[in-house]
Design a protein around this motif. Sequence first.
Motif, PDB file in Angstrom:
ATOM      1  N   PHE A 109       0.859  -1.344  -0.106  1.00 56.87           N
ATOM      2  CA  PHE A 109       0.215  -0.138   0.130  1.00 56.87           C
ATOM      3  C   PHE A 109       0.850   1.258  -0.100  1.00 56.87           C
ATOM      4  N   SER A 110       2.113   1.156   0.518  1.00 53.91           N
ATOM      5  CA  SER A 110       2.846   2.327   0.683  1.00 53.91           C
ATOM      6  C   SER A 110       3.519   2.541  -0.964  1.00 53.91           C
ATOM      7  N   TYR A 111       3.417   1.756  -1.830  1.00 54.44           N
ATOM      8  CA  TYR A 111       3.920   1.682  -3.211  1.00 54.44           C
ATOM      9  C   TYR A 111       3.006   2.139  -4.018  1.00 54.44           C
ATOM     10  N   ILE A 112       1.721   2.500  -3.448  1.00 54.49           N
ATOM     11  CA  ILE A 112       0.673   2.886  -4.616  1.00 54.49           C
ATOM     12  C   ILE A 112       0.986   4.256  -5.174  1.00 54.49           C
ATOM     13  N   GLY A 113       1.218   5.099  -4.462  1.00 50.02           N
ATOM     14  CA  GLY A 113       1.565   6.620  -5.164  1.00 50.02           C
ATOM     15  C   GLY A 113       3.136   6.814  -5.378  1.00 50.02           C
ATOM     16  N   SER A 114       3.708   5.753  -5.406  1.00 47.27           N
ATOM     17  CA  SER A 114       5.087   5.952  -5.920  1.00 47.27           C
ATOM     18  C   SER A 114       5.421   6.475  -7.352  1.00 47.27           C
ATOM     19  N   THR A 115       6.391   7.110  -7.557  1.00 50.30           N
ATOM     20  CA  THR A 115       6.593   7.669  -8.985  1.00 50.30           C
ATOM     21  C   THR A 115       7.705   6.649  -9.466  1.00 50.30           C
ATOM     22  N   ASP A 116       8.098   5.559  -8.867  1.00 54.19           N
ATOM     23  CA  ASP A 116       8.712   4.699  -9.495  1.00 54.19           C
ATOM     24  C   ASP A 116       7.670   3.436  -9.969  1.00 54.19           C
ATOM     25  N   PRO A 117       7.713   3.396 -11.371  1.00 53.67           N
ATOM     26  CA  PRO A 117       6.625   2.588 -12.175  1.00 53.67           C
ATOM     27  C   PRO A 117       6.926   1.183 -11.584  1.00 53.67           C
ATOM     28  N   GLU A 118       8.079   0.673 -11.183  1.00 51.50           N
ATOM     29  CA  GLU A 118       8.214  -0.652 -11.054  1.00 51.50           C
ATOM     30  C   GLU A 118       7.693  -1.048  -9.660  1.00 51.50           C
ATOM     31  N   LEU A 119       7.818  -0.207  -8.681  1.00 52.09           N
ATOM     32  CA  LEU A 119       7.173  -0.234  -7.249  1.00 52.09           C
ATOM     33  C   LEU A 119       5.714  -0.056  -7.569  1.00 52.09           C
ATOM     34  N   ARG A 120       5.326   1.017  -8.246  1.00 50.88           N
ATOM     35  CA  ARG A 120       3.909   1.083  -8.266  1.00 50.88           C
ATOM     36  C   ARG A 120       3.152   0.042  -8.699  1.00 50.88           C
ATOM     37  N   ASP A 121       3.421  -0.370 -10.082  1.00 51.21           N
ATOM     38  CA  ASP A 121       2.860  -1.162 -10.899  1.00 51.21           C
ATOM     39  C   ASP A 121       3.286  -2.735 -10.917  1.00 51.21           C
ATOM     40  N   ALA A 122       4.530  -2.841 -11.373  1.00 52.70           N
ATOM     41  CA  ALA A 122       4.976  -4.298 -11.243  1.00 52.70           C
ATOM     42  C   ALA A 122       5.136  -4.924  -9.854  1.00 52.70           C
TER      43      ALA A 122
END
Length: 278
Positions: free
Chosen positions: A30-43
């Motif tokens: 859940f802490s990755y949902i708003g990340s600007t790192d597409p790997e963390l957010r999506d993958a």
Amino acid sequence: MDKQFWFEIRDHQYAVPEGQSAPELTEELFSYIGSTDPELRDAVGYETFANWLDKRQYTPEHLRAYIPRLVINLQEGLGERDTDSVFLRAFSVLFLAEIVHTDNKRILLEREDIFSIYDKTLAYLAEEQDPRGYVPEKGWAHALAHTADLLSVLVTNRFLTRVELENVLNAIAEKITTPIDWVYLHGEDDRLVRVIVAANQRQLLDEFFMKQWLSAFTAPRRHKWKGSFEDPSRHHAYVNTRNLLRSLYLQVMQNEKLFNRDYLAAEVLKTLQNLRQF
């Protein structure tokens, strides 16, 4: 946890590591949902959550607890344009879509759970102001497409009736015909059409409603198409509307099992022919 930890989970078909639990690890996802790192957010974030839902790693109580947290995220930075807050909103929508999709397959949620998502999603559709699809270096924002993905699973949910389906289609018409300084280029029209087709397949929407609904594209509530080529924001809305209708017509023609197909094909074509700027 670093990315390698999560990629090892992925490489092991999303098996939960020994001594860990999916709900505990989900707090980090859940802490990755708003990340600007597409790997963390999506993958990592989205794909792991979706796979764990599919593998039944969450109880109904877990899902009910996640819903208000995700719904609250839809308000974070709402109304901003070209800021990173869009990632939190757009990917919270995707997480909600996976929860509803899971409920559609296995009855887990109550009516109030689904309607809390439904109400907030329609409000979010109207109020989201960031139209970007792909953002260089930061990956997909795609708020409108993700909202369409959520709506497409909502309209097939057992708790939504004819009234809610009509509200969803009306909200789509309002959104796409609203003047905007943007032409949607990243498949948003196709994703919205999936919602329309899914709603139609419930066989709750009659010909009278569909005819009235289609008329909203040729005669929007707040403006006219005539002369819109002289006004960039209205012209962009015209192009977005035309693209949606073309995509809808193509889907209707390709889907031989579509409910009320012949009627829809004729009415959508007529709407396209009546969509004029002159």
